[in-house]
Design a protein around this motif. Structure first.
Motif, PDB file in Angstrom:
ATOM      1  N   VAL A 235       0.564  -1.822  -0.349  1.00 14.45           N
ATOM      2  CA  VAL A 235       0.598  -0.397  -0.107  1.00 14.45           C
ATOM      3  C   VAL A 235       0.660   1.212  -0.017  1.00 14.45           C
ATOM      4  N   VAL A 236       0.787   1.970  -0.987  1.00 17.75           N
ATOM      5  CA  VAL A 236       1.532   3.483  -1.195  1.00 17.75           C
ATOM      6  C   VAL A 236       0.867   4.830  -0.646  1.00 17.75           C
ATOM      7  N   GLN A 237       0.966   5.600   0.535  1.00 17.75           N
ATOM      8  CA  GLN A 237       1.001   6.395   0.517  1.00 17.75           C
ATOM      9  C   GLN A 237       0.722   7.468  -0.034  1.00 17.75           C
ATOM     10  N   ARG A 238      -0.637   7.964  -0.942  1.00 23.73           N
ATOM     11  CA  ARG A 238      -0.380   9.112  -1.746  1.00 23.73           C
ATOM     12  C   ARG A 238       0.196  10.501  -0.817  1.00 23.73           C
ATOM     13  N   ARG A 239       1.041  11.290  -2.201  1.00 26.57           N
ATOM     14  CA  ARG A 239       1.803  12.295  -1.018  1.00 26.57           C
ATOM     15  C   ARG A 239       1.848  13.730  -1.945  1.00 26.57           C
ATOM     16  N   GLU A 240       1.853  14.691  -1.411  1.00 29.05           N
ATOM     17  CA  GLU A 240       1.162  16.007  -1.970  1.00 29.05           C
ATOM     18  C   GLU A 240       2.697  15.988  -3.951  1.00 29.05           C
ATOM     19  N   ASP A 241       3.587  15.527  -2.901  1.00 30.97           N
ATOM     20  CA  ASP A 241       5.215  16.048  -3.177  1.00 30.97           C
ATOM     21  C   ASP A 241       5.046  14.414  -4.752  1.00 30.97           C
ATOM     22  N   ASP A 242       3.993  13.506  -5.342  1.00 31.36           N
ATOM     23  CA  ASP A 242       4.032  12.750  -6.150  1.00 31.36           C
ATOM     24  C   ASP A 242       5.559  12.048  -6.173  1.00 31.36           C
ATOM     25  N   SER A 243       5.106  11.414  -4.175  1.00 30.18           N
ATOM     26  CA  SER A 243       6.347  10.825  -4.925  1.00 30.18           C
ATOM     27  C   SER A 243       5.719   9.480  -4.555  1.00 30.18           C
ATOM     28  N   HIS A 244       4.025   9.543  -4.300  1.00 34.74           N
ATOM     29  CA  HIS A 244       3.399   8.090  -4.633  1.00 34.74           C
ATOM     30  C   HIS A 244       3.861   7.713  -5.944  1.00 34.74           C
ATOM     31  N   LEU A 245       4.039   8.152  -7.460  1.00 30.57           N
ATOM     32  CA  LEU A 245       3.875   7.955  -8.144  1.00 30.57           C
ATOM     33  C   LEU A 245       5.621   7.783  -7.996  1.00 30.57           C
ATOM     34  N   ARG A 246       6.596   7.974  -7.849  1.00 25.55           N
ATOM     35  CA  ARG A 246       8.581   7.551  -7.731  1.00 25.55           C
ATOM     36  C   ARG A 246       7.884   5.831  -7.069  1.00 25.55           C
ATOM     37  N   ARG A 247       7.461   5.918  -6.567  1.00 22.25           N
ATOM     38  CA  ARG A 247       6.659   4.757  -5.791  1.00 22.25           C
ATOM     39  C   ARG A 247       6.276   3.264  -6.664  1.00 22.25           C
ATOM     40  N   ILE A 248       5.308   4.252  -7.485  1.00 19.67           N
ATOM     41  CA  ILE A 248       5.248   2.689  -8.101  1.00 19.67           C
ATOM     42  C   ILE A 248       5.860   2.723  -9.490  1.00 19.67           C
ATOM     43  N   ALA A 249       6.953   3.928  -9.790  1.00 20.51           N
ATOM     44  CA  ALA A 249       7.308   3.646 -10.771  1.00 20.51           C
ATOM     45  C   ALA A 249       8.497   2.275 -10.485  1.00 20.51           C
ATOM     46  N   GLU A 250       8.815   2.269  -9.250  1.00 20.85           N
ATOM     47  CA  GLU A 250      10.150   1.616  -8.651  1.00 20.85           C
ATOM     48  C   GLU A 250       9.497   0.558  -8.651  1.00 20.85           C
ATOM     49  N   LEU A 251       8.325  -0.083  -8.467  1.00 22.61           N
ATOM     50  CA  LEU A 251       7.893  -1.236  -8.408  1.00 22.61           C
ATOM     51  C   LEU A 251       7.583  -2.227  -9.665  1.00 22.61           C
ATOM     52  N   ALA A 252       7.130  -0.973 -10.366  1.00 22.14           N
ATOM     53  CA  ALA A 252       6.441  -1.427 -11.891  1.00 22.14           C
ATOM     54  C   ALA A 252       8.347  -2.138 -12.487  1.00 22.14           C
ATOM     55  N   GLU A 253       9.694  -1.309 -11.895  1.00 17.41           N
ATOM     56  CA  GLU A 253      10.404  -1.578 -12.512  1.00 17.41           C
ATOM     57  C   GLU A 253      10.991  -3.297 -11.586  1.00 17.41           C
ATOM     58  N   LEU A 254      11.095  -3.045 -10.771  1.00 18.73           N
ATOM     59  CA  LEU A 254      11.207  -3.623  -9.307  1.00 18.73           C
ATOM     60  C   LEU A 254      10.885  -5.763 -10.477  1.00 18.73           C
ATOM     61  N   HIS A 255       9.958  -5.075 -10.716  1.00 18.65           N
ATOM     62  CA  HIS A 255       8.680  -6.495 -10.579  1.00 18.65           C
ATOM     63  C   HIS A 255       8.590  -7.072 -11.963  1.00 18.65           C
ATOM     64  N   GLU A 256       9.370  -5.385 -13.383  1.00 19.79           N
ATOM     65  CA  GLU A 256       9.650  -6.118 -14.577  1.00 19.79           C
ATOM     66  C   GLU A 256       7.893  -6.315 -15.150  1.00 19.79           C
ATOM     67  N   ILE A 257       7.124  -5.346 -14.432  1.00 24.22           N
ATOM     68  CA  ILE A 257       6.264  -5.024 -15.603  1.00 24.22           C
ATOM     69  C   ILE A 257       5.821  -4.330 -16.808  1.00 24.22           C
ATOM     70  N   GLY A 258       4.846  -4.988 -17.469  1.00 22.90           N
ATOM     71  CA  GLY A 258       4.810  -4.763 -18.821  1.00 22.90           C
ATOM     72  C   GLY A 258       3.599  -4.254 -18.919  1.00 22.90           C
ATOM     73  N   GLU A 259       2.533  -4.344 -18.421  1.00 23.53           N
ATOM     74  CA  GLU A 259       1.504  -3.911 -18.090  1.00 23.53           C
ATOM     75  C   GLU A 259       1.015  -3.204 -16.831  1.00 23.53           C
ATOM     76  N   VAL A 260       0.152  -1.791 -17.031  1.00 28.93           N
ATOM     77  CA  VAL A 260      -0.929  -1.657 -15.802  1.00 28.93           C
ATOM     78  C   VAL A 260      -2.711  -1.335 -16.029  1.00 28.93           C
ATOM     79  N   VAL A 261      -3.052  -1.968 -14.827  1.00 24.87           N
ATOM     80  CA  VAL A 261      -4.099  -1.824 -14.697  1.00 24.87           C
ATOM     81  C   VAL A 261      -4.847  -1.058 -13.442  1.00 24.87           C
TER      82      VAL A 261
END
Length: 138
Positions: free
Chosen positions: A30-56
């Motif tokens: 569970v990623v906490q939403r932040r005003e500074d958009d750091s939640h987008l950085r965390r999602i990008a990290e997870l996408a890279e870490l798990h070798e994601i090809g598509e998002v739903v």
């Protein structure tokens, strides 16, 4: 190819990942939403870490099928993810997934405090699993 499932909420974003075959979904964080958009950085990290090809991304529609203000926010979020990740982002009808996740946790007699910590990632898992089931039936 693995898929990332997201349940976008006011304060938290539930995250789930599929297996490489696209058969099963598992809530992971569970990623906490932040005003500074750091939640987008965390999602990008997870996408890279798990070798994601598509998002739903779950799209909360009204019970009559229309898209309200909450749905509009999810569409904007999906667009920002598409730009940031450079991956296909699909919107998936998520009506009642959080309700279903809550019910599952209540039936499992999970305490209120623990439910609050995990309901979003369970909802993300349900969104992603429903999407996976729909594409396997095509």
């Amino acid at each position: 190819m693995k898929l990332l499932g997201l349940d976008y909420g006011d304060r938290r974003i539930g995250v789930a990942v599929s297996d490489v075959f696209g058969w099963t979904a598992q809530g992971i964080e569970v990623v906490q939403r932040r005003e500074d958009d750091s939640h987008l950085r965390r999602i990008a990290e997870l996408a890279e870490l798990h070798e994601i090809g598509e998002v739903v991304v779950g799209l909360p529609k009204n019970m009559n099928g229309t898209i309200g203000p909450r749905g509009e926010l999810c569409i904007e979020f999906a667009e920002s993810l598409r730009e940031r990740l450079g991956l296909p982002v699909h919107l998936w009808d998520e009506r009642l997934t959080t309700v279903s996740a809550e019910r599952t946790l209540l039936e499992a007699d999970v305490s209120r405090k623990k439910r609050k910590q995990v309901v979003d990632k369970i909802a993300a898992g349900l969104i992603l699993q429903n999407y996976l089931d729909s594409i396997s039936n095509r």
